[in-house]
Design an enzyme around this catalytic site. Structure first.
Site, PDB file in Angstrom:
ATOM      1  N   GLU A 167      -0.208   4.282  10.346  1.00 32.94           N
ATOM      2  CA  GLU A 167      -1.658   4.423  10.139  1.00 32.94           C
ATOM      3  C   GLU A 167      -2.163   5.745  10.732  1.00 32.94           C
ATOM      4  O   GLU A 167      -3.303   5.854  11.186  1.00 32.94           O
ATOM      5  CB  GLU A 167      -2.433   3.240  10.750  1.00 32.94           C
ATOM      6  CG  GLU A 167      -1.973   1.868  10.326  1.00 32.94           C
ATOM      7  CD  GLU A 167      -2.243   1.563   8.860  1.00 32.94           C
ATOM      8  OE1 GLU A 167      -2.566   2.497   8.107  1.00 32.94           O
ATOM      9  OE2 GLU A 167      -2.135   0.387   8.457  1.00 32.94           O
ATOM     10  N   TYR A 208       0.862  -1.182   0.000  1.00 30.76           N
ATOM     11  CA  TYR A 208       0.000   0.000   0.000  1.00 30.76           C
ATOM     12  C   TYR A 208       0.898   1.231   0.000  1.00 30.76           C
ATOM     13  O   TYR A 208       1.722   1.405   0.911  1.00 30.76           O
ATOM     14  CB  TYR A 208      -0.889  -0.030   1.239  1.00 30.76           C
ATOM     15  CG  TYR A 208      -1.791   1.161   1.434  1.00 30.76           C
ATOM     16  CD1 TYR A 208      -2.891   1.366   0.605  1.00 30.76           C
ATOM     17  CD2 TYR A 208      -1.553   2.068   2.466  1.00 30.76           C
ATOM     18  CE1 TYR A 208      -3.728   2.453   0.798  1.00 30.76           C
ATOM     19  CE2 TYR A 208      -2.386   3.150   2.668  1.00 30.76           C
ATOM     20  CZ  TYR A 208      -3.479   3.337   1.827  1.00 30.76           C
ATOM     21  OH  TYR A 208      -4.307   4.410   2.022  1.00 30.76           O
ATOM     22  N   ARG A 228      -6.417   1.273  11.042  1.00 30.87           N
ATOM     23  CA  ARG A 228      -6.178   1.639  12.432  1.00 30.87           C
ATOM     24  C   ARG A 228      -6.701   0.574  13.381  1.00 30.87           C
ATOM     25  O   ARG A 228      -6.068   0.260  14.395  1.00 30.87           O
ATOM     26  CB  ARG A 228      -6.798   3.013  12.706  1.00 30.87           C
ATOM     27  CG  ARG A 228      -6.024   4.123  12.048  1.00 30.87           C
ATOM     28  CD  ARG A 228      -6.762   5.439  11.927  1.00 30.87           C
ATOM     29  NE  ARG A 228      -5.916   6.381  11.180  1.00 30.87           N
ATOM     30  CZ  ARG A 228      -6.351   7.482  10.593  1.00 30.87           C
ATOM     31  NH1 ARG A 228      -7.639   7.801  10.653  1.00 30.87           N
ATOM     32  NH2 ARG A 228      -5.508   8.266   9.941  1.00 30.87           N
ATOM     33  N   ARG A 271     -10.724  17.798  16.970  1.00 33.12           N
ATOM     34  CA  ARG A 271     -11.460  18.583  15.975  1.00 33.12           C
ATOM     35  C   ARG A 271     -12.932  18.174  15.940  1.00 33.12           C
ATOM     36  O   ARG A 271     -13.828  19.022  15.886  1.00 33.12           O
ATOM     37  CB  ARG A 271     -10.834  18.411  14.597  1.00 33.12           C
ATOM     38  CG  ARG A 271      -9.551  19.200  14.398  1.00 33.12           C
ATOM     39  CD  ARG A 271      -8.972  18.945  13.010  1.00 33.12           C
ATOM     40  NE  ARG A 271      -7.780  19.748  12.784  1.00 33.12           N
ATOM     41  CZ  ARG A 271      -6.997  19.618  11.713  1.00 33.12           C
ATOM     42  NH1 ARG A 271      -7.298  18.715  10.777  1.00 33.12           N
ATOM     43  NH2 ARG A 271      -5.937  20.382  11.576  1.00 33.12           N
ATOM     44  N   GLY A 328      16.570  -8.235  33.970  1.00 30.14           N
ATOM     45  CA  GLY A 328      17.588  -8.403  32.934  1.00 30.14           C
ATOM     46  C   GLY A 328      17.230  -9.455  31.908  1.00 30.14           C
ATOM     47  O   GLY A 328      17.619  -9.349  30.742  1.00 30.14           O
TER      48      GLY A 328
END
Length: 387
Positions: free
Chosen positions: A362, A122, A241, A374, A339
């Site tokens: 993504e 893609y 996503r 927004r 560790g």
């Protein structure tokens, strides 16, 4: 919304868990160390339908919901995050052709993509157009019966080892409305590949820059009408996503299971680590984070399946939350191992490396916050409209 899986989904989960256990987990460490792209295993995944999970049955796919696909990706990622992440990318690219391509183009290319004979990459991101994808510069100029492509794409998963490129290129005006979508054969004359990037994680799949220099493709290789490429890309990214968040869930689940085994077996000061309350609290927080992340991803998948008006918002929230929380869970699991967690003998350090990039691709998690804020501010405080 019913939070219980139905019988079909339970069977899908069991089958994917078995495939991850037998086909992915045994080779994951070697593939990571050797930078090996396990094409043979990917093609065996195609036999299970894992390269066409939500492509319609009439086009050869399984026709699953996005929720069911998320459940499968989660299980596969517990076996190998990097390979499963490539499977999600192939699914996204192939489904764009299946959803928006014309009958002739689909007949030529889709059977190979569904069956695994062909693998897809893609191609959206560019050196100067990452988060600002609407201003990409790769151009497709109409010349007779062909388009001529010039430009470059970067951070392309599978590049150099795939046969099909789904490319977003500019055919018109500046901005989102001037972008179109094309299927480009990966071996077309004028397609050039950069070096395989030496990455922190996802080392089991190649990542390269692709340059297009006068690449001619037939007009019939355009997917959908001119000017619809950005719309297709954003629709693909909603599901992408969810897919990458699902990969984070699988890694986090595996990290938590590994941690439980470790604290029950490892002793300090004469007793198992599991008896120390501080570690019990840590495990409780890890399970809570995983459960909250899983429910957000499944809610977003449900919204996408229902074509909810705010599906994109839910996908952005789920991706941001789940990839942040699951990376922290994997990192906490490494810390819990001390560790030993830092050694290649355990898979913890690989899970940390592989899930870190999920907060970037993504759409970065900062961009997810922009999307959410927004949309929230557009509603003028009317939260009920978003729920």
């Amino acid at each position: 919304m019913d939070f219980d899986l139905n019988e079909e989904q339970r069977l899908l989960v069991e089958s994917a868990r078995a495939f991850a256990s037998h086909e992915l987990a045994p080779g994951a460490a070697d593939w990571d160390r050797d930078h090996h792209f396990p094409v043979d295993v990917i093609r065996r995944a195609a036999e299970q339908g894992y390269l066409a999970l939500y492509i319609n049955e009439e086009d050869g796919g399984l026709g699953l919901s996005r929720l069911s696909a998320s459940l499968i990706f989660e299980q596969l990622a517990a076996g190998c995050v990097a390979t499963t992440a490539y499977l999600t990318i192939h699914n996204m690219a192939a489904s764009m052709l299946a959803s928006f391509g014309d009958a002739e183009l689909k007949a030529r290319w889709l059977p190979g993509l569904v069956g695994g004979e062909l693998l897809a990459s893609y191609c959206l991101t560019e050196p100067d157009a990452g988060s600002d994808a609407a201003h990409l510069r790769t151009r497709a100029r109409l010349d007779g019966k062909d388009y001529v492509l010039d430009g470059s794409k970067c951070f392309i998963s599978g590049a150099g080892s795939t046969q099909v490129l789904i490319v977003m290129a500019r055919t018109g005006e500046d901005g989102a409305k001037g972008i179109s979508c094309f299927l480009v054969p990966a071996d077309a004359e004028g397609v050039r590949y950069g070096r395989n990037e030496d990455k922190m994680g996802w080392r089991a799949q190649p990542t390269r820059t692709i340059t297009f220099e006068g690449v001619r493709i037939p007009v019939g290789n355009r997917i959908g009408p001119e000017g619809q490429g950005f719309v297709y890309a954003m629709k693909g990214l909603d599901g992408g996503r969810l897919n990458i968040a699902s990969c984070s869930l699988g890694a986090a689940q595996a990290a938590l299971e590994q941690s439980l085994r470790y604290v029950e077996e490892r002793k300090q000061f004469g007793k198992p680590l599991a008896e120390f309350q501080a570690l019990q609290f840590k495990l409780a927080d890890m399970l809570t984070a995983l459960t909250a992340s899983r429910q957000m991803v499944r809610l977003a998948a449900h919204r996408l399946d229902q074509r909810h008006a705010e599906a994109s918002l839910y996908c952005a929230m789920a991706k941001r939350f789940a990839t942040d929380q699951c990376f922290e869970l994997c990192n906490d699991a490494l810390q819990l191992h001390g560790g030993y967690g830092y050694l290649n003998d355990y898979p913890l350090e690989r899970w940390v490396r592989d899930t870190r990039v999920h907060q970037i691709l993504e759409g970065t998690n900062e961009i997810m916050r922009v999307i959410v804020a927004r949309r929230l501010l557009e509603q003028g405080g009317m939260l009920d409209r978003l729920l």
